[in-house]
Design a protein around this motif. Structure first.
Motif, PDB file in Angstrom:
ATOM      1  N   SER A  10       0.995  -1.129   0.055  1.00 33.72           N
ATOM      2  CA  SER A  10       0.212   0.229   0.060  1.00 33.72           C
ATOM      3  C   SER A  10       0.726   1.321  -0.054  1.00 33.72           C
ATOM      4  O   SER A  10       2.070   1.163   0.226  1.00 33.72           O
ATOM      5  CB  SER A  10      -0.950  -0.025   1.301  1.00 33.72           C
ATOM      6  N   HIS A  11       0.282   2.327  -0.132  1.00 32.54           N
ATOM      7  CA  HIS A  11       1.055   3.467  -0.111  1.00 32.54           C
ATOM      8  C   HIS A  11       1.656   3.741   1.197  1.00 32.54           C
ATOM      9  O   HIS A  11       2.807   4.365   1.176  1.00 32.54           O
ATOM     10  CB  HIS A  11      -0.207   4.760  -0.407  1.00 32.54           C
ATOM     11  N   GLN A  12       1.173   3.684   2.398  1.00 36.72           N
ATOM     12  CA  GLN A  12       1.738   3.760   3.505  1.00 36.72           C
ATOM     13  C   GLN A  12       2.694   2.709   3.823  1.00 36.72           C
ATOM     14  O   GLN A  12       3.845   3.062   4.479  1.00 36.72           O
ATOM     15  CB  GLN A  12       0.573   3.532   4.843  1.00 36.72           C
ATOM     16  N   ASP A  13       2.625   1.688   3.211  1.00 34.93           N
ATOM     17  CA  ASP A  13       3.759   0.533   3.478  1.00 34.93           C
ATOM     18  C   ASP A  13       4.953   0.960   2.682  1.00 34.93           C
ATOM     19  O   ASP A  13       6.222   0.983   3.223  1.00 34.93           O
ATOM     20  CB  ASP A  13       3.609  -0.737   3.108  1.00 34.93           C
ATOM     21  N   VAL A  14       4.690   1.671   1.691  1.00 34.93           N
ATOM     22  CA  VAL A  14       5.991   2.049   0.656  1.00 34.93           C
ATOM     23  C   VAL A  14       6.653   3.260   1.278  1.00 34.93           C
ATOM     24  O   VAL A  14       7.832   3.708   1.426  1.00 34.93           O
ATOM     25  CB  VAL A  14       5.534   2.396  -0.714  1.00 34.93           C
ATOM     26  N   GLU A  15       5.867   4.192   1.976  1.00 35.69           N
ATOM     27  CA  GLU A  15       6.145   5.444   3.060  1.00 35.69           C
ATOM     28  C   GLU A  15       7.050   4.961   3.926  1.00 35.69           C
ATOM     29  O   GLU A  15       7.983   5.502   4.195  1.00 35.69           O
ATOM     30  CB  GLU A  15       5.143   6.065   2.987  1.00 35.69           C
ATOM     31  N   GLN A  16       6.615   3.924   4.787  1.00 34.88           N
ATOM     32  CA  GLN A  16       7.095   3.502   5.704  1.00 34.88           C
ATOM     33  C   GLN A  16       8.489   2.956   5.434  1.00 34.88           C
ATOM     34  O   GLN A  16       9.448   2.971   6.354  1.00 34.88           O
ATOM     35  CB  GLN A  16       6.313   2.524   6.578  1.00 34.88           C
ATOM     36  N   THR A  17       8.548   2.065   4.321  1.00 37.14           N
ATOM     37  CA  THR A  17       9.751   1.425   3.854  1.00 37.14           C
ATOM     38  C   THR A  17      10.757   2.371   3.607  1.00 37.14           C
ATOM     39  O   THR A  17      12.061   2.408   4.000  1.00 37.14           O
ATOM     40  CB  THR A  17       9.634   0.484   2.563  1.00 37.14           C
ATOM     41  N   LEU A  18      10.453   3.572   2.959  1.00 43.00           N
ATOM     42  CA  LEU A  18      11.642   4.701   2.538  1.00 43.00           C
ATOM     43  C   LEU A  18      11.931   5.405   3.501  1.00 43.00           C
ATOM     44  O   LEU A  18      13.259   5.629   3.556  1.00 43.00           O
ATOM     45  CB  LEU A  18      10.725   5.582   1.643  1.00 43.00           C
ATOM     46  N   ILE A  19      11.133   5.626   4.649  1.00 40.11           N
ATOM     47  CA  ILE A  19      11.620   6.418   5.697  1.00 40.11           C
ATOM     48  C   ILE A  19      12.383   5.519   6.562  1.00 40.11           C
ATOM     49  O   ILE A  19      13.413   6.049   7.189  1.00 40.11           O
ATOM     50  CB  ILE A  19      10.278   6.824   6.619  1.00 40.11           C
ATOM     51  N   ALA A  20      12.193   4.208   6.861  1.00 45.40           N
ATOM     52  CA  ALA A  20      13.045   3.116   7.561  1.00 45.40           C
ATOM     53  C   ALA A  20      14.378   3.160   7.007  1.00 45.40           C
ATOM     54  O   ALA A  20      15.270   2.858   7.386  1.00 45.40           O
ATOM     55  CB  ALA A  20      12.325   1.944   7.493  1.00 45.40           C
ATOM     56  N   ASN A  21      14.497   3.197   5.771  1.00 42.90           N
ATOM     57  CA  ASN A  21      15.870   3.061   4.614  1.00 42.90           C
ATOM     58  C   ASN A  21      16.494   4.573   4.762  1.00 42.90           C
ATOM     59  O   ASN A  21      17.435   4.578   4.068  1.00 42.90           O
ATOM     60  CB  ASN A  21      15.494   2.550   3.386  1.00 42.90           C
ATOM     61  N   GLY A  22      16.000   5.486   5.552  1.00 45.35           N
ATOM     62  CA  GLY A  22      16.612   6.625   5.775  1.00 45.35           C
ATOM     63  C   GLY A  22      16.521   7.703   4.520  1.00 45.35           C
ATOM     64  O   GLY A  22      17.372   8.741   4.271  1.00 45.35           O
ATOM     65  N   TYR A  23      15.721   7.700   3.579  1.00 42.05           N
ATOM     66  CA  TYR A  23      15.302   8.600   2.577  1.00 42.05           C
ATOM     67  C   TYR A  23      14.947   9.829   2.923  1.00 42.05           C
ATOM     68  O   TYR A  23      14.270  10.014   4.083  1.00 42.05           O
ATOM     69  CB  TYR A  23      14.526   7.935   1.614  1.00 42.05           C
ATOM     70  N   GLU A  24      15.259  10.995   2.535  1.00 44.68           N
ATOM     71  CA  GLU A  24      14.968  12.290   2.772  1.00 44.68           C
ATOM     72  C   GLU A  24      13.312  12.539   2.274  1.00 44.68           C
ATOM     73  O   GLU A  24      12.909  12.024   1.526  1.00 44.68           O
ATOM     74  CB  GLU A  24      15.382  13.394   2.074  1.00 44.68           C
TER      75      GLU A  24
END
Length: 109
Positions: free
Chosen positions: A20-34
């Motif tokens: 989902s959109h939220q899962d992708v967002e959480q994955t990116l934030i967890a990987n340290g993206y700005e």
């Protein structure tokens, strides 16, 4: 931010995993993206999902058009007189329903 910095393979992987959109967002934030990069990834992810859905809608429209053409030809030629009403009303209704559902899917916002 330009699209050349976005990894399209990651986006395809997320789409295949049906995230989902939220899962992708959480994955990116967890990987340290700005936050700017996260926004660009989410825009591209949404764009790719819409394109996939739109393609499915166009395929349904094409199938409906083909079935409608076959129903029209079978009605006009009247090869099997006992099935005239079946092709005229039944198959045509299926074709129109498929075409309209395809339009709904393709043009839905």
């Amino acid at each position: 931010m330009n699209n050349s910095s976005i990894n399209l393979a990651k986006i395809q992987l997320w789409m295949n995993q049906n995230l989902s959109h939220q899962d992708v967002e959480q994955t990116l934030i967890a990987n340290g993206y700005e936050s700017g990069t996260v926004t660009e990834y989410l825009k591209e992810f949404t764009k790719q999902k819409r394109a996939k859905k739109q393609m499915f809608g166009f395929i349904l429209m094409a199938i409906g058009a083909f079935i409608g053409f076959i129903a029209c030809v079978m009605t006009i030629v009247n090869v099997i007189p006992d099935l005239h009403d079946f092709f005229l009303f039944g198959v045509t209704m299926v074709a129109v329903s498929l075409a309209f559902y395809g339009m709904y899917i393709a043009f839905q916002e």
